[in-house]
Design a protein around this motif. Structure first.
Motif, PDB file in Angstrom:
ATOM      1  N   ALA A 144       5.628   7.511 -21.117  1.00 26.16           N
ATOM      2  CA  ALA A 144       6.116   6.826 -19.915  1.00 26.16           C
ATOM      3  C   ALA A 144       6.235   7.802 -18.748  1.00 26.16           C
ATOM      4  O   ALA A 144       5.884   7.469 -17.604  1.00 26.16           O
ATOM      5  N   ASP A 145       6.722   9.010 -19.017  1.00 26.79           N
ATOM      6  CA  ASP A 145       6.825  10.034 -17.965  1.00 26.79           C
ATOM      7  C   ASP A 145       5.445  10.372 -17.396  1.00 26.79           C
ATOM      8  O   ASP A 145       5.266  10.452 -16.175  1.00 26.79           O
ATOM      9  N   ALA A 146       4.471  10.570 -18.301  1.00 23.43           N
ATOM     10  CA  ALA A 146       3.128  10.926 -17.860  1.00 23.43           C
ATOM     11  C   ALA A 146       2.477   9.772 -17.097  1.00 23.43           C
ATOM     12  O   ALA A 146       1.840   9.983 -16.058  1.00 23.43           O
ATOM     13  N   GLY A 147       2.641   8.554 -17.601  1.00 22.17           N
ATOM     14  CA  GLY A 147       2.076   7.395 -16.908  1.00 22.17           C
ATOM     15  C   GLY A 147       2.689   7.201 -15.540  1.00 22.17           C
ATOM     16  O   GLY A 147       1.978   6.882 -14.563  1.00 22.17           O
ATOM     17  N   MET A 148       4.003   7.388 -15.451  1.00 18.21           N
ATOM     18  CA  MET A 148       4.680   7.268 -14.169  1.00 18.21           C
ATOM     19  C   MET A 148       4.157   8.321 -13.190  1.00 18.21           C
ATOM     20  O   MET A 148       3.896   8.028 -12.016  1.00 18.21           O
ATOM     21  N   ALA A 149       3.990   9.556 -13.667  1.00 18.28           N
ATOM     22  CA  ALA A 149       3.513  10.632 -12.794  1.00 18.28           C
ATOM     23  C   ALA A 149       2.101  10.349 -12.298  1.00 18.28           C
ATOM     24  O   ALA A 149       1.803  10.547 -11.112  1.00 18.28           O
ATOM     25  N   LEU A 150       1.231   9.875 -13.172  1.00 14.73           N
ATOM     26  CA  LEU A 150      -0.140   9.551 -12.758  1.00 14.73           C
ATOM     27  C   LEU A 150      -0.137   8.431 -11.718  1.00 14.73           C
ATOM     28  O   LEU A 150      -0.875   8.482 -10.728  1.00 14.73           O
ATOM     29  N   GLY A 151       0.697   7.424 -11.936  1.00 16.19           N
ATOM     30  CA  GLY A 151       0.798   6.341 -10.967  1.00 16.19           C
ATOM     31  C   GLY A 151       1.330   6.817  -9.630  1.00 16.19           C
ATOM     32  O   GLY A 151       0.833   6.414  -8.564  1.00 16.19           O
ATOM     33  N   LEU A 152       2.336   7.691  -9.650  1.00 10.59           N
ATOM     34  CA  LEU A 152       2.907   8.206  -8.403  1.00 10.59           C
ATOM     35  C   LEU A 152       1.915   9.117  -7.670  1.00 10.59           C
ATOM     36  O   LEU A 152       1.859   9.115  -6.438  1.00 10.59           O
ATOM     37  N   MET A 153       1.122   9.875  -8.432  1.00 16.04           N
ATOM     38  CA  MET A 153       0.110  10.731  -7.787  1.00 16.04           C
ATOM     39  C   MET A 153      -0.958   9.891  -7.107  1.00 16.04           C
ATOM     40  O   MET A 153      -1.416  10.211  -6.007  1.00 16.04           O
ATOM     41  N   TRP A 154      -1.351   8.790  -7.746  1.00 18.15           N
ATOM     42  CA  TRP A 154      -2.306   7.868  -7.112  1.00 18.15           C
ATOM     43  C   TRP A 154      -1.691   7.267  -5.862  1.00 18.15           C
ATOM     44  O   TRP A 154      -2.361   7.137  -4.818  1.00 18.15           O
ATOM     45  N   LEU A 155      -0.403   6.915  -5.924  1.00 19.91           N
ATOM     46  CA  LEU A 155       0.287   6.351  -4.763  1.00 19.91           C
ATOM     47  C   LEU A 155       0.374   7.375  -3.634  1.00 19.91           C
ATOM     48  O   LEU A 155       0.190   7.037  -2.449  1.00 19.91           O
ATOM     49  N   VAL A 156       0.649   8.632  -3.987  1.00 22.62           N
ATOM     50  CA  VAL A 156       0.683   9.705  -2.981  1.00 22.62           C
ATOM     51  C   VAL A 156      -0.671   9.826  -2.289  1.00 22.62           C
ATOM     52  O   VAL A 156      -0.755   9.943  -1.065  1.00 22.62           O
ATOM     53  N   HIS A 157      -1.734   9.796  -3.083  1.00 19.32           N
ATOM     54  CA  HIS A 157      -3.082   9.891  -2.511  1.00 19.32           C
ATOM     55  C   HIS A 157      -3.351   8.759  -1.542  1.00 19.32           C
ATOM     56  O   HIS A 157      -3.846   8.981  -0.426  1.00 19.32           O
ATOM     57  N   ARG A 158      -3.024   7.528  -1.945  1.00 23.06           N
ATOM     58  CA  ARG A 158      -3.262   6.373  -1.080  1.00 23.06           C
ATOM     59  C   ARG A 158      -2.415   6.445   0.187  1.00 23.06           C
ATOM     60  O   ARG A 158      -2.862   6.064   1.274  1.00 23.06           O
ATOM     61  N   ALA A 159      -1.193   6.948   0.053  1.00 19.73           N
ATOM     62  CA  ALA A 159      -0.308   7.037   1.214  1.00 19.73           C
ATOM     63  C   ALA A 159      -0.784   8.095   2.205  1.00 19.73           C
ATOM     64  O   ALA A 159      -0.693   7.910   3.426  1.00 19.73           O
ATOM     65  N   LEU A 160      -1.298   9.215   1.695  1.00 21.57           N
ATOM     66  CA  LEU A 160      -1.724  10.299   2.577  1.00 21.57           C
ATOM     67  C   LEU A 160      -2.953   9.951   3.407  1.00 21.57           C
ATOM     68  O   LEU A 160      -3.148  10.493   4.504  1.00 21.57           O
ATOM     69  N   ILE A 161      -3.803   9.057   2.884  1.00 30.96           N
ATOM     70  CA  ILE A 161      -4.993   8.678   3.653  1.00 30.96           C
ATOM     71  C   ILE A 161      -4.722   7.483   4.558  1.00 30.96           C
ATOM     72  O   ILE A 161      -5.616   7.010   5.253  1.00 30.96           O
ATOM     73  N   SER A 162      -3.483   7.004   4.544  1.00 33.57           N
ATOM     74  CA  SER A 162      -3.094   5.885   5.399  1.00 33.57           C
ATOM     75  C   SER A 162      -2.442   6.411   6.672  1.00 33.57           C
ATOM     76  O   SER A 162      -1.694   7.385   6.649  1.00 33.57           O
ATOM     77  N   ALA A 163      -2.736   5.776   7.766  1.00 32.82           N
ATOM     78  CA  ALA A 163      -2.164   6.198   9.045  1.00 32.82           C
ATOM     79  C   ALA A 163      -0.744   5.677   9.231  1.00 32.82           C
ATOM     80  O   ALA A 163       0.021   6.209  10.038  1.00 32.82           O
ATOM     81  N   ALA A 175      11.360   9.555  -5.694  1.00 38.64           N
ATOM     82  CA  ALA A 175      11.573   8.704  -6.868  1.00 38.64           C
ATOM     83  C   ALA A 175      11.364   9.487  -8.148  1.00 38.64           C
ATOM     84  O   ALA A 175      12.139   9.353  -9.108  1.00 38.64           O
ATOM     85  N   ALA A 176      10.312  10.319  -8.181  1.00 38.95           N
ATOM     86  CA  ALA A 176      10.054  11.139  -9.370  1.00 38.95           C
ATOM     87  C   ALA A 176      11.219  12.094  -9.632  1.00 38.95           C
ATOM     88  O   ALA A 176      11.638  12.276 -10.782  1.00 38.95           O
ATOM     89  N   ALA A 177      11.754  12.691  -8.566  1.00 36.18           N
ATOM     90  CA  ALA A 177      12.863  13.631  -8.716  1.00 36.18           C
ATOM     91  C   ALA A 177      14.115  12.930  -9.231  1.00 36.18           C
ATOM     92  O   ALA A 177      14.804  13.438 -10.134  1.00 36.18           O
ATOM     93  N   LEU A 226       3.976  18.260 -10.798  1.00 34.70           N
ATOM     94  CA  LEU A 226       2.602  17.818 -10.554  1.00 34.70           C
ATOM     95  C   LEU A 226       2.536  16.798  -9.416  1.00 34.70           C
ATOM     96  O   LEU A 226       1.601  16.815  -8.615  1.00 34.70           O
ATOM     97  N   VAL A 227       3.527  15.913  -9.335  1.00 39.82           N
ATOM     98  CA  VAL A 227       3.580  14.970  -8.213  1.00 39.82           C
ATOM     99  C   VAL A 227       3.765  15.727  -6.902  1.00 39.82           C
ATOM    100  O   VAL A 227       3.127  15.410  -5.882  1.00 39.82           O
TER     101      VAL A 227
END
Length: 260
Positions: A144-163, A175-177, A226-227
């Protein structure tokens, strides 16, 4: 004339668990196939209206399932129906119906975009269900920890390319912290009580192994780091995701060997 149950062998807990896991995998596979049909219909102008009709029908079935599941659950809580060792019980029907109704509602409102995410979410739910019933309790939390981290990293990526939604990346790290701190506090308390706690007046034993507390302390910290790396070093995001996936794979191999 009523049929007699004399001589009928009651289902064992192991058989019930196996049936549940197989049912979850079958339902998730069916869900993916239905989503493929829906996406196919919605992708073309001449079949779009048929696709939307299918979405509305499935949404209606999901809502009806929620009502049915709530009724079954109420009857089971009142003792009017025995829900133990039943695949079709109030809780199972309610969960499946909520997932179905929520998925169709999102697709009806946002279009086919969320379907790609559901292609990942549904199989992941089936795998997590298998882990929950077949592996050591701590490995479910590690996964669950690893899945959550992978999901949050994908969310970070999507957020960073958004204006407009760059702040979401920082919210994901926060949230991860927070989740890491909560898990560490719970682990430290459980370690002091030898993995036992009281829930609704009942004593519960987590059955954690000797190394569980170390793993459950290290894992959330590693995943939060990692996040953070995905946020502050976006060019290395794929490397961070690869490390999280490799960590999960290695621990999966370790706990699989322990099952043998």
């Amino acid at each position: 004339m009523a049929k007699s149950n004399v001589g009928k062998k009651p289902i064992s807990k192991e058989e019930y668990t196996t049936n549940k896991v197989l049912t979850v995998f079958s339902v998730c596979l069916l869900g993916v196939l239905v989503l493929m049909v829906v996406q196919r219909l919605l992708d073309y102008t001449n079949t779009w209206s048929t696709g939307m009709l299918m979405v509305r029908v499935l949404l209606g079935i999901g809502i009806a399932g929620i009502i049915w599941g709530a009724v079954l659950l109420a009857r089971e809580l009142m003792g009017k129906r025995d829900g133990s060792y039943r695949i079709i019980c109030g809780r199972n029907v309610l969960i499946a119906s909520i997932v179905m109704a929520a998925s169709m509602a999102v697709i009806g409102y946002l279009g086919t975009g969320p379907i790609k995410g559901l292609y990942v979410i549904l199989p992941a739910l089936a795998v997590y269900y298998l882990i929950y019933h077949s592996y050591a309790p701590e490995f479910f939390l590690i996964a669950a920890d690893a899945g959550m981290a992978l999901g949050l990293m994908w969310l970070v990526h999507r957020a960073l390319i958004s204006a407009r939604f760059g702040w979401v990346a920082y919210a994901a790290l926060a949230a991860a912290a927070v989740l890491t701190v909560v898990q560490l506090v719970c682990v430290w308390k459980l370690r002091g009580k030898q993995g036992k706690f009281v829930w609704r007046g009942r004593k519960v034993d987590t059955h954690f192994s000797r190394n569980a507390y170390t793993m459950l302390t290290v894992t959330p910290i590693v995943m939060t780091v990692l996040v953070a790396a995905a946020l502050f070093l976006p060019a290395r995001m794929l490397i961070a995701m690869g490390i999280a996936a490799a960590y999960l794979f290695i621990t999966a191999v370790y706990y699989t060997v322990k099952l043998m």
